[in-house]
Structures are given as C-alpha cells and as structure tokens.
Scaffold this motif. Structure first.
Motif, PDB file in Angstrom:
ATOM      1  N   MET B 250       0.854  -1.202  -0.019  1.00  0.00           N
ATOM      2  CA  MET B 250      -0.091   0.115  -0.020  1.00  0.00           C
ATOM      3  C   MET B 250       0.876   1.186  -0.114  1.00  0.00           C
ATOM      4  N   ARG B 251       0.453   2.320  -0.814  1.00  0.00           N
ATOM      5  CA  ARG B 251       0.881   3.615  -0.620  1.00  0.00           C
ATOM      6  C   ARG B 251       0.257   4.467  -0.226  1.00  0.00           C
ATOM      7  N   ARG B 252       0.431   5.411   0.548  1.00  0.00           N
ATOM      8  CA  ARG B 252      -0.338   6.181   1.576  1.00  0.00           C
ATOM      9  C   ARG B 252       0.197   7.616   1.522  1.00  0.00           C
ATOM     10  N   TYR B 253      -0.774   8.635   0.945  1.00  0.00           N
ATOM     11  CA  TYR B 253      -0.016   9.904   1.295  1.00  0.00           C
ATOM     12  C   TYR B 253      -1.611  10.861   1.573  1.00  0.00           C
ATOM     13  N   GLY B 254      -1.456  11.710   2.404  1.00  0.00           N
ATOM     14  CA  GLY B 254      -2.645  12.349   2.890  1.00  0.00           C
ATOM     15  C   GLY B 254      -3.676  11.483   3.642  1.00  0.00           C
ATOM     16  N   ASN B 255      -4.615  11.337   3.192  1.00  0.00           N
ATOM     17  CA  ASN B 255      -5.608  10.376   3.466  1.00  0.00           C
ATOM     18  C   ASN B 255      -6.079   9.333   2.394  1.00  0.00           C
ATOM     19  N   ILE B 256      -5.049   9.231   1.360  1.00  0.00           N
ATOM     20  CA  ILE B 256      -5.445   8.533   0.086  1.00  0.00           C
ATOM     21  C   ILE B 256      -4.552   7.259   0.345  1.00  0.00           C
ATOM     22  N   ASP B 257      -5.025   6.111   0.160  1.00  0.00           N
ATOM     23  CA  ASP B 257      -4.359   4.881   0.080  1.00  0.00           C
ATOM     24  C   ASP B 257      -4.532   4.186  -1.474  1.00  0.00           C
ATOM     25  N   GLU B 258      -3.263   3.778  -1.675  1.00  0.00           N
ATOM     26  CA  GLU B 258      -3.043   3.155  -3.161  1.00  0.00           C
ATOM     27  C   GLU B 258      -2.565   1.836  -3.039  1.00  0.00           C
ATOM     28  N   LEU B 259      -3.190   0.713  -3.789  1.00  0.00           N
ATOM     29  CA  LEU B 259      -2.560  -0.492  -3.623  1.00  0.00           C
ATOM     30  C   LEU B 259      -1.729  -0.394  -4.904  1.00  0.00           C
ATOM     31  N   LEU B 260      -0.410  -0.845  -4.816  1.00  0.00           N
ATOM     32  CA  LEU B 260       0.570  -0.793  -5.773  1.00  0.00           C
ATOM     33  C   LEU B 260       0.448  -2.067  -6.593  1.00  0.00           C
ATOM     34  N   GLY B 261       0.403  -1.741  -7.771  1.00  0.00           N
ATOM     35  CA  GLY B 261       0.093  -2.985  -8.806  1.00  0.00           C
ATOM     36  C   GLY B 261      -1.441  -3.209  -8.926  1.00  0.00           C
ATOM     37  N   GLY B 262      -2.107  -2.645  -8.358  1.00  0.00           N
ATOM     38  CA  GLY B 262      -3.462  -2.455  -8.268  1.00  0.00           C
ATOM     39  C   GLY B 262      -4.111  -3.523  -7.698  1.00  0.00           C
ATOM     40  N   GLU B 263      -3.531  -4.521  -7.297  1.00  0.00           N
ATOM     41  CA  GLU B 263      -4.421  -5.721  -6.430  1.00  0.00           C
ATOM     42  C   GLU B 263      -3.216  -6.404  -5.865  1.00  0.00           C
ATOM     43  N   GLU B 264      -3.946  -7.340  -4.877  1.00  0.00           N
ATOM     44  CA  GLU B 264      -2.991  -8.218  -3.893  1.00  0.00           C
ATOM     45  C   GLU B 264      -2.125  -9.173  -5.027  1.00  0.00           C
ATOM     46  N   LEU B 265      -1.080  -9.526  -4.510  1.00  0.00           N
ATOM     47  CA  LEU B 265      -0.299 -10.514  -5.674  1.00  0.00           C
ATOM     48  C   LEU B 265       0.110 -11.536  -4.908  1.00  0.00           C
ATOM     49  N   ALA B 266      -0.403 -13.056  -5.814  1.00  0.00           N
ATOM     50  CA  ALA B 266      -0.234 -14.370  -5.259  1.00  0.00           C
ATOM     51  C   ALA B 266       1.268 -14.654  -5.529  1.00  0.00           C
ATOM     52  N   VAL B 267       1.838 -14.767  -4.438  1.00  0.00           N
ATOM     53  CA  VAL B 267       3.258 -15.014  -4.455  1.00  0.00           C
ATOM     54  C   VAL B 267       3.692 -16.536  -4.035  1.00  0.00           C
ATOM     55  N   VAL B 268       4.785 -16.857  -4.264  1.00  0.00           N
ATOM     56  CA  VAL B 268       5.121 -18.162  -3.783  1.00  0.00           C
ATOM     57  C   VAL B 268       6.616 -17.994  -3.208  1.00  0.00           C
ATOM     58  N   LEU B 269       6.885 -18.258  -2.117  1.00  0.00           N
ATOM     59  CA  LEU B 269       8.203 -17.720  -1.363  1.00  0.00           C
ATOM     60  C   LEU B 269       8.953 -18.950  -1.157  1.00  0.00           C
ATOM     61  N   LYS B 270      10.371 -18.798  -1.853  1.00  0.00           N
ATOM     62  CA  LYS B 270      11.278 -19.915  -1.799  1.00  0.00           C
ATOM     63  C   LYS B 270      11.759 -19.761  -0.382  1.00  0.00           C
ATOM     64  N   PRO B 271      12.416 -20.864  -0.127  1.00  0.00           N
ATOM     65  CA  PRO B 271      13.378 -21.001   1.040  1.00  0.00           C
ATOM     66  C   PRO B 271      14.606 -19.782   1.080  1.00  0.00           C
ATOM     67  N   GLY B 272      14.450 -19.049   2.047  1.00  0.00           N
ATOM     68  CA  GLY B 272      15.548 -17.899   1.679  1.00  0.00           C
ATOM     69  C   GLY B 272      15.048 -16.488   1.551  1.00  0.00           C
TER      70      GLY B 272
END
Lengths: 329, 1028
Positions: B250-272
């Motif tokens: 999320m990016r927030r300035y003033g009272n405005i919230d913006e989601l970077l990339g427009g949406e939640e990102l589905a990710v797979v975390l590798k070990p490390g």
C-alpha cells in the motif's frame, strides 16, 4: 539554720501527706465503679491472603451455637474458624462479579443467612455450606415489596419472620414471613426518627425488638415491628470522635443480659470511622471503649463487624488489617 | 542454635581482654586484706565487669538467623516467546509455589514468601512477595500496561532486588528465552550474586517452526516527481519449503491509500530471501508511506504474524499542503475558510479530532498544521458516545513537527480553543506565542473545581485516581480554584487533600500546582460510607467562592449512601453542576444515585468501562471551569493593528470589530510579534493575532474565530482572503531547493545508517560540510546525530533503533537553510527477529554463585499449559542452598547496664562482710519443721556466748585476785554493781590499784593513786609487775 529547719521539716511532712493522699485518691479513682472501662486484648489472628484460612478485607462475622466463627471477606469466601483462628471449612457465594456480601447472621434453625449485597437478595446456607435455593429471598433490584437495593443485613425473629435491611436509593427494612412472603416495610432515606442512612446491621433481642445500627446517621434505633406497623421505641447516639460519640457504627452486638432486656445488659458498637468498639447501656449511656487506629495488636483499621462467644469473649473484624482480634470489654 | 548468633561491630576491641591477667596481678595484691573467699569473689566480679565493658566497646550484636526464604518469579512476557508459552508461565508459578513453598501457621507467620514480576520492555510487580500461595483469576493482571516489544531482563532483576523482604533468603527464578535486547542482565546478576541472591533459570525453547518475515520495503534514495521508480519488498522464508501467500503493498499519502500493482499479488516464497519489485511513479508531491503485508495461505506456515509487515517513508517536495484539524463534534465549522484558501491556491486536508494522526511521519506531508477551534478532549456526552482527546504524545508530535522539522503551526480561536479548550499546561502552550493561562488578576477569568474521589475498589484504583486528578489540575490556570475531597481512613471522615491554615480546601491554584501534584501522588482515598458529608463540605466552600463558574466532579463505584434530600437542591440553587463518573458500579443501585446527582444539578453522567478513558473525561470536565476565559461582546470589540508592515498584514486595509475572542497571556519574549490586539483590553491579555519563530518553524495564534460567530464582520471581504492566505503562507515550511542532496537510509542489526551525498549545482562534490541531524523516534524521544565525511561528498551517520516504529530525521546540511527530511521505519520489534534461545545467557545467569550459597540451576523442560508438573517436580526452587538472612540487633547497651550492676556487687563484696553462721540453724529449723518436731525455744546463742564470756572473765578475775600479793579488799556487796567494761579494765590491770574503791570509802592505803590518770595507773602497774 535553726529557725529554718523546723519549717523545712514541716513542709516535707506536708508534701509527703499530700503525695500519700494523692496516691490514695488515684488508687480509689481507678477502682471506683462508673469510670470508663477499657478492654483487654486476648488474641490476634489472621493474615492477608486468598488461600483457605487467610482473609482479605473481611466484612462480616457471626458465630454459631458451637462457637464457630463465620467470616465473609471480599474474595468472597465464607470461612469457618474456631475461636482460636483455626480454619475449619469455607465456600464461595454463587456470583460475585458485581460485589460481595456484607452481612451474616444465624437463623433459629441453625442455618446461615447471608446478605448478598450486590445481588439484592438474602441467601440461606447450611452450616456446612450448602445453599438452600428455595429459601432465597429477593434477587431483583427495585423499590417494590420484595425487591432490594444494596442488602446490608438479615435477621430472624423468634416467630421465624425475616428482616432484611438495605441502603442505596431506598434505605429501608422489609419484613417477610417464615415462608418468604412480604409482610411489612418501613424507613426511608433521611435523618428523622424512623428514617435511615445505611442501616448496616440488625440484632433482635429476646422480645423481638429490632436494634439497628443506622451507620451514616451515627445512631442506634430500636423498633417494635411485631405488629403490622413498625414503631421507634428507642434511639440514641450522636456523631463525634469523643468517648460515647459515634462515627459510622457498622455493627451492633447485645450481650445476653441486654438481649433479655435486663438493665445490667450492655450494647456494643463497632465503629468503622473511629476504629474502636464502644460499650453502652441499653439506654445509650457510655460505659467503656476498646481499640484505636493502627496496625499493632489491639489497634484497629476500619473494623466492620463484631461478635461474642458463649464465654463472653468478643471478636472484632479488623477489616483493613485483614485479621480478627479477640478481646474482653 | 535457636537461630541466634553473636557478632561484633568492632572486634579488634576484644584484644583488651588480654589485659585480664594484668588486672588479676594488681588486684590480687590490693585485695589481699579481704580474705581468700571474698578476694576470689571480688576478683571474679571485677573480671566480669571488665569483660562486659570490653564486649560493649567491641559493639556486641545479637544476630537472628531466619530460616525463611523468598522466591521471586520473573516471567518474560516479551513477544519473542509464543503466546501459549507465556500464558503457561503463571500456571507453572502457581504449581511450583504450591509444591515447594514451606508453609508455617497463622500464628507464627514463619513461612516462605513468593512473588511474581513480569517483564518486557520494563518490569512490573504482578504479585508482591507475601507468605501465601500465588493465586490469580487466570490472566496476568498487570499485563495490560506492560510493553512487550522488548526484553529487558536487567530491569526485572533490579526490580526483584528492590522487592525482596529483608528477613529471608532470596532466590530469583527467571522464566525467559534469554533474548534480551535492552539492558545488561549479566552485570546486574553479578551484583545480585554479591548480595547473596541466587538465580535459577527456566529457559524457554523457541519452536523451530516455519517462519516468514517481511524484512523491509526499500525505496530509491533519489525520487523525482513524474519519473518511474521502484519499490522493493524483501521477504525472508526461514522454512525449508516453498510457502504460498498473498503480498499487498500500500502507498499512502494524505488520507489516500493506493494499492501498488492494483491488486494483491499471489506469490510463492522460496526458502531464503525473496525480493519483489513494484514499479510506479509519484505525481503528487507529498510524504509517502509504503506498507507491505504478507499473508500466508496456510496459517501453520508462519508462527509469528507480527513480523509479516514492513513499511517505509519518503518525501517528495512540491507546493505547500495544509492540514486542518477540526473538532469532530462540530464538523464543517471552517468550510468557508477552506474554500477561500482553495481559491488562493492553498490545498487543505481536513482531519476530524477523533481520527487524529498517530505518527510524526503522517504529518510530514504537510507544511502547515492548523488547529481550528479544537478542544484538547471532547465527546463522552452520553453513555455510548466516545470520548477523544489529543494524547500527550500527539501534542508532542505537533510541537516537534514545528520545532525540529520546520512545519508551521496555526491555532485558530473559538469557544474550544486556547485556555478555553483545555490546552493550558501542555507542550502546545509552550510552542505558541501566547500563554493560555491568565496571570492578570483584573481579568475575572476564574473557575472553581472540586473533585470527590471514591474509586478505591476498582482495579488499580489509586493509580487511576491520581492520573485523573493530575489531568484535571493541569487544565486549570493559576487564578482558578481547585479542591480534592477523599475519605481519610485514619481520621474516619472526609478530608480535603490540601488545605490552608484555616482548614479551607478549595484554594486558588497560583503556583501550588507542583505541590498539589506531589500530594496527589501520595493520595490513598479510602472506602467512603456516604456522599453527603463530603458534598456538604464542598458546598460550604463553593457557595462563598468568588469564581464565576463552579463545578464538581464525583468519581465513584456508587456504593456510598446517596446524598441527603436537601443537598442536591442546594447545589442546583447555587448553580453548581456536578458531573459524575461511574467506575465499576455494582449494578443499578450504584449507578442510579450517580445518575440522579448529575441530572439533578445539570451535570453529565459518564460510565467509564475502560479506566484509560478516565483522564479524558476529567480533561473534558475540567474544561468547563475554563469557560470564563472567553470574552464576548455583541456590540463589537474594536481592534488595533500594531504591526501593519508584517508580511501577514500586507495590503490588509483594516480589521473590523469582532464579537468575541479568548483571553491569553502574551509571552514575555522579544521574539513574539503581536500584530492585532483588542483595543480596550489589557494588551497583555487582549492579543488577537500573534506570531513567533519556534525552533525551525513558525507558530501563529489567532484568538478569534475564522468568521463563524465572532469574526463575522471579516468574511466576504478581500482582506479576509489576504489575511488568512498570508497567515498560512507565513507559517508554512520554507521551500529551498538549492544544491543537490540525496539521502539514503538503511536499518540493520538494530541500527539505522543514514548516508547523504552532497553535490553542488555543477555536480561537484561538496566537502567539509558541518552536517548534523535531529529527529524523533517512535516514542517522541530526541535523536541527535552528527555526520562524518567518509568520502568526497559522502556523509554517514548511525544511531540505534531498538524500537519498532518511525524514525524521522531533519538533516541540517550546513549550507544555508537547506533542510532534508527523511524517515526510516523499523517494521517490528527486535523481538520478532529472535529465532533461538540464548543459552549462553541462561547458563551464565544460572551459573553465578551467590555469596554464601550455591550456584543456581537451569530448570529445563517443556513449559506447556496443563503440563507443567514435570518442570515443577524437577527442581525445588525453595531449596535451602542460599545464605540465610541475618538481622543484627545492637546488644552493647544491655551489656553496659549489666556491667554497672555487677560493679555494684563488686563494691558490696569488698565493703561488706557477709557470713553464713545463720545458715546451719536455719537449716536445722527447716529440717525440724519438715519432720514436724516440737520446736523448742532455741536458746539465743549470742546471749549464751556473752554469758560464757562473762563467766570466763569473772573466773580469770578471781584467779588473778587470788594470785595477787596485795591486801585483799573485801568487795562491798552493798555497793552499786560494776559494769562490764570496768571489770575487763580491772582484769587487764591485774592489781588492786585498778579496782576503784567505792565512792563512799575514804582513801587510806594509796592516797597518791587517787590523783593518777588511768594510763598512769596502768603504766605503774606494769612497772610493778616487771619489778616483781
């Protein structure tokens, strides 16, 4: 020198005579009946704690026919002790989130009456601690018959009728039949005779006259509530700190002679505000006192209750010192 | 034996005992006249006296050795330990105490004590050491006020040391994972060991389960408006397998919230380590906060969720932005002003006072903050309505924002502003060019407040009562009156907490605030039986009080007997309102009387379910007595411009009269510029517009409003627009974009590293700059750092960042007014970085050997709820392996007294001969009595001896007479009897010359002798005898 010496001898004689006379007078004064009596401490027991046998701001005390002391504190447990402070048994009231009981008394059938103050009711327990649900009176907050504010104390007369006192919005005493039916009520919030400010404790004498410690009016009121109406038959006490004056009497005790209505009987009042126990005649004449504020033995901190065993020894609940003191007065 | 021991304060005096033989030698001779037995006795007593004196000189002490033991359990409640384990600690303590504590009986109280201290960032006592089992109703009671984002074992050890009772052996049992990140436990533990305190440790083993941590959000150091930039999120996967989840930035300035990339990102975390980049642009200049959150699809894949988010802050400069904070109870009050400023090209964001900023970082996007008629606390008018206030922290943030970061601060007036808004005695008052309290006695801006305290039965009642009273007292000015009533246990009556010599308790504050705060901190209100006497006391002083507004606050659980029938009407009649605050009331009978008191007198009734709301309620209530600070006049108050040349007033032709303003007190400082003031009011108190420079920023005070009710005459004119726009622009943070500085920050191992690169206009390195920075940490603590130059144009500074939250820095480049703003966010506490138990520390602490005792033990085992028995059984924590507590009592005065007594005996022995002749007859008598014999009248032995002696002398006399060769003289039996002395004298003389003739007898044979003296006769007789 020769002239002075006889004078000196004379003055010495006078001094000795005066001193001897004074000593005699003092001794006589001490022995003379009618001077204020002071009590004698016999035993102190009790420690602060939550485990069985320990006390935490004990609030009410009563005694059964076998000289077992029943004490309720703010944990809140009703604990039974021997007269020497040996813990015998204990139990808790069913609910205590709102507040803790502040009155204990024995019914004529040997069961324990508990003024469950913040649940607006009187509970009845067997001496072993079994709650007799069917005998509970009240439970509803209100000003109607059978409803209560903060219940302070309960008592049962020789005919089995119950008296339940309350304070808060409505300072009054209600009378119930042995089967719990509302019979009578009297009293309201105020200073006049027949009114109350926190009727904290009650005792019934052998003639079923009701003695009430009217705590915030700093007085004792005695009622005849045997008929359909309650009448004030006696009232005494005034506010103050001097001997014979009262400051928030939280408990009242009558010795057997006083209960029997004999003039040689005495009335004992335990004062929350003056940290002491005072002894009066039935007519309110001051006789003696015991205790002062402090933490040492024989000193009290805001005592809430007093009782007496079959041997005439008295027990005072030294509430803020979390202990019991046995004494004679 | 009997737990007693003898010791000496100055043992070297005992050497004097060597003089005893000398004493014997001298005394033996000088006492030779006493006879053997008396000499022996005298000598013995003398020796005894001397020895006692020497012992007294050596300071003999009796030491009592106590067999009791106190064990204090130190429970680590920091967040590095899983919650379930933290909850199991109390169970362990309860069972351990029950299993091992030595019990005594009620009478002797000779039993072991146990207590519990819990700790995180600091330590607090959960259960004081008392001689009882540890019993609680479940959860730890003092946990709610403990900060658990750090581990400070050292503070817990210090608290434990201070909490131990004196007369017992002492042991500490620490239940911890050993990952301390504040303080130094080893040093403190060593001092404890030196004092004989033993330490056992129950190490908590941390689960080696799957763990994900969002490490940081990294932003480039040089962000340009409109250019693409990259935000990088670094996530660490500690487990050995892939973890699926969703990442949200999320990016927030003033009272405005913006989601970077427009949406939640589905990710797979590798070990490390895993790095994700988000490319975007910044178009609006402002302060930006980035926040990255990771949520695993499978909840079991991540044990600690607290470390699943990280944030970062950056600031992109542009044209000025303004934040206007308004009272949430009166929204839109400043709509006209905001619209006018917008017309003048000043953008204003509005923030209601119940949705306030929570960090300094949030304020960084603004160049000016306007407090528009906002009270310090508001709300709570009804039971369900929330109360809100500026916390002390938020006020400090506002002030810091100006003082250190140069942001402007403007306070606009109204009925809830300045002193009338409860802002007196706050940090904000210090920042403004005017004080909010009136020192001028002529201004009748006086209120009177009485507080009645009866909250002793609520949890931590005394603490909260003090906090509330302090907050209320701080709101009052020096001319106001204040009194506090409470039930005094000792006196058995209601008392004023402070009073003057005449016993009055409602006193003018004057300069006594500090004194009273001290009294408040010692206040211990008791259990009040009834309200009436205290209320009568208050009434008695409130009625004659000269204050124009009188108010009373009652806080209670409602169980005192309600006031008498005449009391409340008396309050009403005298226009004194009573507000009541119900805390932990015992149902309707408790709350109804409190409600009745408030209703009958026109006050407010509050129910405080959470004690934390209480200080706010008291601030709101105390504000009522600050109302007289408002000056209103419907006819108009004419104004004077005192500094027409000031940049705020340029081109402002005139100022119309207003109908009201708030009294203030001009600060006695030459930097304060008063631009407009009320004409017929004392210049000290009639300030309408004033300004000054406060630290790096400017503050402005306008004591009238912005045209809603008092300055209505101003609206609609050109002057209004000019005045307010110039006022805001004057206060705004100066914009200075000369020079090229880039600033980069990085957090590593609990430290923040700041790197500044400095170039001039021609991209040449700027060297030898005197660069420094000041800033604020997450708890508004000051950070002062100095840079050192590491390379051409490269300046580096470091500071520790042990707390989670935002660290903001204003870097002074040392070149003109140029100030660089930067921020670093430490996403989560160091607690969540810890993955393993610190066994080294655990072993060190347990291995310390206390003086006079044995080293402690490491009590290893699983600590799980419902399964602590094995741990309890493994080690006896009350074992007697420590130095016993010894208490000393001086005994020498008693020895001195005994010596004095024996000295008297010594004198007696030497001066008085005592014999035991009486012993035998006494024994005989007793023996006869025992045997029941007839007791014969015992002859008096002394008389018998006398008679015997007399007889013996008489015989001797006769013999001598018979032997003497001189003429016998017949004794005249008719003469008077001769006394014993005479007889003896005669006997000794041995001749007839000594025998005096009867007085009647005429001298015949020796007429000469008649004239001789007794001595002469004796001598003569002697000579005669010799001759013969």
């Amino acid at each position: 020198m020769t002239e002075i010496a006889p004078q000196a001898a004379h003055s010495r004689r006078v001094w000795l005579q005066t001193a001897a006379g004074g000593a005699c007078a003092l001794a006589a004064g001490c022995l003379a009946p009618g001077g204020p009596q002071t009590g004698r401490l016999e035993k102190v027991w009790g420690q602060r704690g939550k485990t069985p046998g320990k006390l935490n701001k004990p609030r009410a005390i009563t005694i059964d026919a076998e000289d077992h002391l029943y004490i309720v504190d703010i944990t809140p447990r009703i604990q039974v002790f021997s007269t020497d402070g040996k813990y015998l048994r204990g139990w808790q009231t069913p609910a205590f989130a709102n507040g803790r009981p502040s009155g204990l008394a024995f019914a004529s059938d040997g069961n324990l009456l508990v003024a469950d103050t913040h649940y607006f009711r009187m509970l009845v327990y067997t001496p072993a601690g079994k709650l007799l649900d069917s005998r509970t009176i009240g439970g509803e907050c209100g000003s109607g018959p059978g409803q209560f504010g903060f219940v302070t104390d309960c008592a049962q007369d020789s005919r089995g009728n119950y008296y339940i006192a309350e304070y808060g919005e409505f300072d009054r005493i209600q009378k119930f039949s042995p089967d719990g039916k509302f019979l009578l009520q009297w009293g309201s919030h105020g200073h006049d005779l027949g009114q109350f400010l926190r009727p904290q404790k009650m005792v019934l004498d052998n003639d079923d006259l009701l003695w009430v410690a009217d705590a915030c009016n700093h007085r004792v009121q005695v009622f005849d509530a045997r008929s359909s109406e309650a009448k004030v038959v006696r009232s005494w006490g005034r506010n103050g700190h001097a001997p014979g004056e009262l400051n928030y009497p939280y408990d009242i005790l009558l010795d057997p002679a006083a209960l029997a209505g004999r003039p040689e009987g005495f009335v004992y009042l335990c004062e929350f505000g003056n940290h002491r126990v005072q002894k009066f005649t039935r007519e309110g004449e001051f006789v003696g006192l015991w205790g002062k504020n402090g933490r040492g033995e024989g000193e009290l901190d805001q005592p809430w209750g007093i009782t007496r065993d079959s041997r005439g020894r008295m027990y005072v609940l030294d509430t803020y010192n979390h202990r019991v003191q046995r004494f004679r007065l | 034996m009997f737990g007693l021991k003898i010791d000496f304060d100055q043992p070297y005096y005992l050497l004097l005992l060597l003089l005893i033989p000398v004493l014997w030698v001298f005394s033996f001779k000088s006492l030779s006249g006493l006879g053997p037995y008396r000499r022996l006795f005298a000598l013995s007593f003398r020796t005894l006296v001397f020895s006692l004196l020497v012992l007294a000189l050596a300071g003999i002490q009796l030491q009592k050795i106590s067999e009791r033991m106190t064990v204090l359990y130190l429970l680590d409640q920091s967040e590095s330990i899983p919650k379930a384990t933290r909850e199991a600690m109390l169970e362990y303590v309860m069972k351990d105490v029950e299993a091992h504590r030595h019990r005594g009986d009620l009478q002797s109280a000779a039993e072991d004590k146990a207590g519990v201290i819990i700790f995180g960032r600091e330590a607090t006592i959960e259960h004081p050491p008392i001689a009882d089992e540890v019993r609680t109703v479940g959860a730890l009671e003092s946990l709610f006020e403990l900060r658990t984002d750090a581990t400070n074992i050292a503070s817990a050890l210090k608290l434990a040391q201070a909490s131990f009772p004196e007369d017992t052996a002492k042991r500490i049992v620490i239940v911890t994972d050993g990952n301390e990140n504040l303080g130094d436990a080893r040093t403190i533990a060593r001092t404890l060991a030196d004092s004989g305190i033993g330490i056992d440790v129950v190490p908590i083993s941390l689960p080696t389960l799957a763990e994900i941590a969002v490490e940081k959000v990294a932003l480039p150091s040089d962000i340009r408006r409109g250019q693409p930039m990259e935000a990088r999120v670094v996530i660490e996967n500690y487990s050995q397998k892939d973890v699926k989840g969703r990442l949200r930035v999320m990016r927030r300035y003033g009272n405005i919230d913006e989601l970077l990339g427009g949406e939640e990102l589905a990710v797979v975390l590798k070990p490390g380590k895993n790095v994700f980049s988000f490319e975007h642009t910044i178009d609006v200049p402002a302060g930006y906060t980035y926040k990255a959150d990771f949520v695993p699809d499978d909840a079991t894949a991540d044990v600690q969720l607290q470390n699943n988010s990280a944030s970062a802050f950056t600031h992109v400069r542009g044209k000025g932005r303004v934040l206007l904070i308004e009272d949430w109870e009166n929204p839109g009050e400043f709509a006209y002003l905001i619209q006018r400023l917008g017309e003048m090209n000043i953008e204003v964001d509005v923030m209601p006072s119940n949705r306030l900023f929570t960090s300094l970082a949030e304020l960084q996007g603004y160049d000016c903050v306007v407090l528009a008629n906002v009270p310090r606390a508001s709300g709570g008018e009804t039971e369900k309505q929330e109360t809100s206030n500026f916390s002390d922290d938020q006020i400090t943030m506002l002030v810091r924002n100006t003082e250190q970061f140069g942001c402007g601060l403007v306070m606009l007036g109204g009925k809830s502003s300045f002193g009338a808004g409860g802002w007196a005695n706050t940090e904000l008052e210090k920042a403004m060019p005017v004080d909010f309290q009136i020192k001028n006695a002529k201004v009748k801006a006086v209120g009177a407040l009485v507080m009645l305290m009866h909250a002793s039965e609520m949890a931590q009642g005394n603490h909260w009562q003090k906090v509330m009273c302090e907050e209320a007292l701080k709101v009052l000015g020096p001319s106001d009156y204040c009194g506090t009533l409470h039930w005094d246990d000792f006196a058995g009556s209601d008392k004023w907490l402070w009073s003057d010599t005449t016993g009055k308790g409602l006193l003018q504050v004057k300069d006594r605030q500090k004194l009273w705060l001290g009294k408040l901190s010692r206040m211990t209100p008791g259990d009040m039986p009834q309200f009436d006497p205290a209320m009568q006391k208050a009434l008695k002083e409130l009625i004659p009080n000269p204050a124009s507004i009188k108010h009373m606050i009652i806080i209670s659980d409602g169980d005192p007997s309600p006031p008498g029938p005449n009391t409340l009407p008396a309050f009403k009649k005298n226009n004194i309102r009573i507000s009541t605050v119900a805390v932990g009331t015992h149902g309707p009978p408790g709350s109804t009387p409190l409600q009745n008191i408030a209703t009958a007198t026109g006050g407010k009734y509050y129910v405080a379910a959470n004690p934390k709301a209480l200080p706010r309620i008291f601030q709101i209530e105390a504000r009522r007595v600050a109302r007289p600070l408002i000056k209103e006049d419907a006819k108009g108050i004419p104004l004077v411009i005192s500094d027409p040349g000031h940049e705020m007033l340029q081109s402002v032709a005139d100022v119309q009269p207003i109908t009201g303003f708030v009294y203030t007190q001009k600060k006695e400082n030459p930097l304060v510029e008063v631009l407009i003031r009320a004409k017929d009011v004392d210049p000290e108190n009639g300030t309408i517009l004033a300004a000054w420079t406060f630290g790096a920023g400017k503050t402005v005070a306008l004591t009238t409003d912005a045209g809603r009710s008092w300055a209505n005459a101003w609206t609609g004119s050109e002057d209004y627009d000019k005045l307010f726009s110039q006022m805001i622009r004057y206060a705004m943070r100066p914009v200075n974009e000369e020079g090229k500085f880039t600033i980069a920050t990085d957090v590593k191992d609990g430290k923040v590293r700041v790197v500044v690169t400095a170039l001039d206009k021609n991209d040449e390195f700027l060297n030898f700059l005197n660069m420094s920075a000041a800033g604020s940490g997450p708890e508004m603590e000051n950070i002062e750092i100095n840079f050192r130059q590491e390379a051409p144009g490269r300046y580096v500074a470091e500071f520790p960042a042990d707390k989670a939250g935002s660290y903001l820095l204003a870097v002074n480049t040392g070149q003109g007014n140029n100030m660089l703003l930067t921020g670093v966010t430490v996403p989560y506490s160091a607690e969540f970085r810890e993955r393993e138990t610190n066994e080294a520390l655990v072993k060190t602490l347990a291995g310390l050997r206390p003086v006079g005792g044995q080293a402690g033990q490491v009590i290893s085992g699983d600590l799980k709820k419902g399964a602590v028995d094995r741990l309890v059984a493994s080690v006896d924590t009350f074992r007697r392996t420590l130095a016993k507590a010894v208490s000393s009592e001086d005994f020498w005065p008693i020895f001195l007294l005994i010596a004095a007594g024996i000295f008297l005996v010594d004198i007696f022995i030497r001066r008085v001969t005592v014999h035991f002749y009486w012993l035998t007859p006494a024994l005989a008598y007793a023996w006869n009595r025992v045997r029941g014999r007839q007791i014969e009248a015992a002859p008096d032995e002394r008389m018998a001896r006398l008679r015997n002696r007399k007889a013996a002398v008489a015989n001797q006399l006769d013999e001598r007479r018979a032997a003497a060769r001189f003429e016998p003289q017949a004794a005249d039996s008719s003469g008077p009897p001769r006394d014993y002395e005479q007889v003896i004298a005669d006997a000794t003389a041995g001749g007839p010359a000594a025998a005096a003739p009867p007085p009647t007898q005429q001298p015949t044979a020796t007429p000469q002798a008649e004239q001789d003296t007794y001595t002469e006769r004796l001598l003569a007789a002697k000579k005669k005898a010799k001759r013969e």
